[in-house]
Design a protein around this motif. Structure first.
Motif, mmCIF file in Angstrom:
data_model
loop_
_atom_site.group_PDB
_atom_site.id
_atom_site.type_symbol
_atom_site.label_atom_id
_atom_site.label_comp_id
_atom_site.label_asym_id
_atom_site.label_seq_id
_atom_site.Cartn_x
_atom_site.Cartn_y
_atom_site.Cartn_z
ATOM 1 N N PRO A 67 9.948 23.576 23.137
ATOM 2 C CA PRO A 67 9.700 24.567 22.090
ATOM 3 C C PRO A 67 10.208 26.119 22.307
ATOM 4 O O PRO A 67 10.412 27.152 21.514
ATOM 5 N N GLY A 68 10.681 26.098 23.734
ATOM 6 C CA GLY A 68 11.193 27.685 24.106
ATOM 7 C C GLY A 68 12.558 27.794 23.743
ATOM 8 O O GLY A 68 12.834 29.199 24.050
ATOM 9 N N ILE A 69 13.316 26.926 23.399
ATOM 10 C CA ILE A 69 14.628 27.344 22.978
ATOM 11 C C ILE A 69 14.905 28.354 21.850
ATOM 12 O O ILE A 69 13.812 28.675 21.057
ATOM 13 N N ASP A 70 15.889 28.977 21.755
ATOM 14 C CA ASP A 70 15.987 30.098 20.631
ATOM 15 C C ASP A 70 16.240 29.785 19.495
ATOM 16 O O ASP A 70 15.844 30.119 18.427
ATOM 17 N N GLU A 71 17.409 28.829 19.620
ATOM 18 C CA GLU A 71 17.960 28.332 18.259
ATOM 19 C C GLU A 71 18.681 27.057 18.722
ATOM 20 O O GLU A 71 19.310 27.008 19.567
ATOM 21 N N LEU A 72 18.741 26.315 17.582
ATOM 22 C CA LEU A 72 19.466 24.881 17.579
ATOM 23 C C LEU A 72 20.344 24.646 16.605
ATOM 24 O O LEU A 72 19.836 24.871 15.174
ATOM 25 N N LEU A 73 21.547 24.314 16.624
ATOM 26 C CA LEU A 73 22.550 24.185 15.858
ATOM 27 C C LEU A 73 22.936 22.793 15.808
ATOM 28 O O LEU A 73 23.355 22.207 16.972
#
Ligand code: SAM
Length: 208
Positions: free
Chosen positions: A52-58
């Protein structure tokens, strides 16, 4: 991949996901941070497993039928980070140079048309010190019966399984693209035909 394969993909992979892939994906993706790009995301099997801690997912997926399944997965999965969907091929990632912290590739480097070109693109978009997280099935050791089987079956397999190659030496290709291999585990995939079993997973860094 055909529409039929896209529709049946999750069902075909269910046994392997339960037997090993879900656990391997979860452990690998725990290393993700910052801005993450997943290539060839398929139906999005990894999506619920990102920390959950990642900033952004492409997530990118070039096959339209797979992309429709992926969009459904995005819509139905509750994640704590911003998620965007693109149609990029691994060989041409329309992402700025040195703009991504982590790239994820699971069961994709076997299928891309140009493996070296895809790895060069991944290297380009990663920030210095950024990491490639890979989980791939690969060639068996040369000289073994399994390797001979892989070579025999590969021409047909590529045609029925979306250009999936059986004899790629992906670990070597990652090193040749300029990455430093930080972790690698070699293990047999479960609940797949013997010629698809040899696999590698781990983490490679773009030198900082
Ligand atoms: C075996 S599936 C794996 C899907 C997903 N990554 C997973 O782990 O379940 C291979 C995926 O690679 C995609 N693919 C094939 N050629 C590609 C390319 N040139 N660039 C990016 N993805 C590609 C396919 O459309 C397909 O979704």
């Amino acid at each position: 991949m055909s529409r039929l394969i896209a529709m049946l993909y999750d069902r075909m992979m269910q046994g392997t996901e339960l037997a090993c892939l879900q656990q391997w994906r979860g452990a690998l993706l725990a290393n993700c941070y910052g801005r993450v790009l997943e290539i060839g995301a398929g139906t999005g099997a990894s999506l619920p497993l990102y920390p959950p801690g990642i900033d952004e997912l492409l997530v990118s997926e070039p096959d339209p039928a797979m992309r429709r399944q992926l969009q459904r997965r995005i819509d139905s999965t509750r994640v704590a980070f911003a998620t965007a969907l693109a149609d990029y091929q691994g060989e041409r990632l329309l992402v700025d140079d040195e703009s991504v912290d982590c790239v994820v590739s699971s069961l994709v480097l076997c299928s891309v048309h140009n493996q070296a070109g895809t790895l060069t693109e991944i290297f380009r978009v990663l920030k210095p010190g950024g990491q490639l997280l890979f989980l791939e099935h690969v060639a068996a050791q040369e000289g073994t019966g399994r390797h001979r089987w892989q070579r025999l079956v590969e021409p047909l397999w590529k045609r029925v399984a979306g250009n999936c190659h059986l004899t790629r030496c992906t670990e070597q290709a990652i090193i040749e693209a300029g990455f430093e291999l930080a972790q690698v585990q070699r293990e047999s995939l479960r609940k797949v035909p013997p010629f698809v079993r040899p696999s590698i997973r781990g983490l490679a860094r773009k030198p900082g």
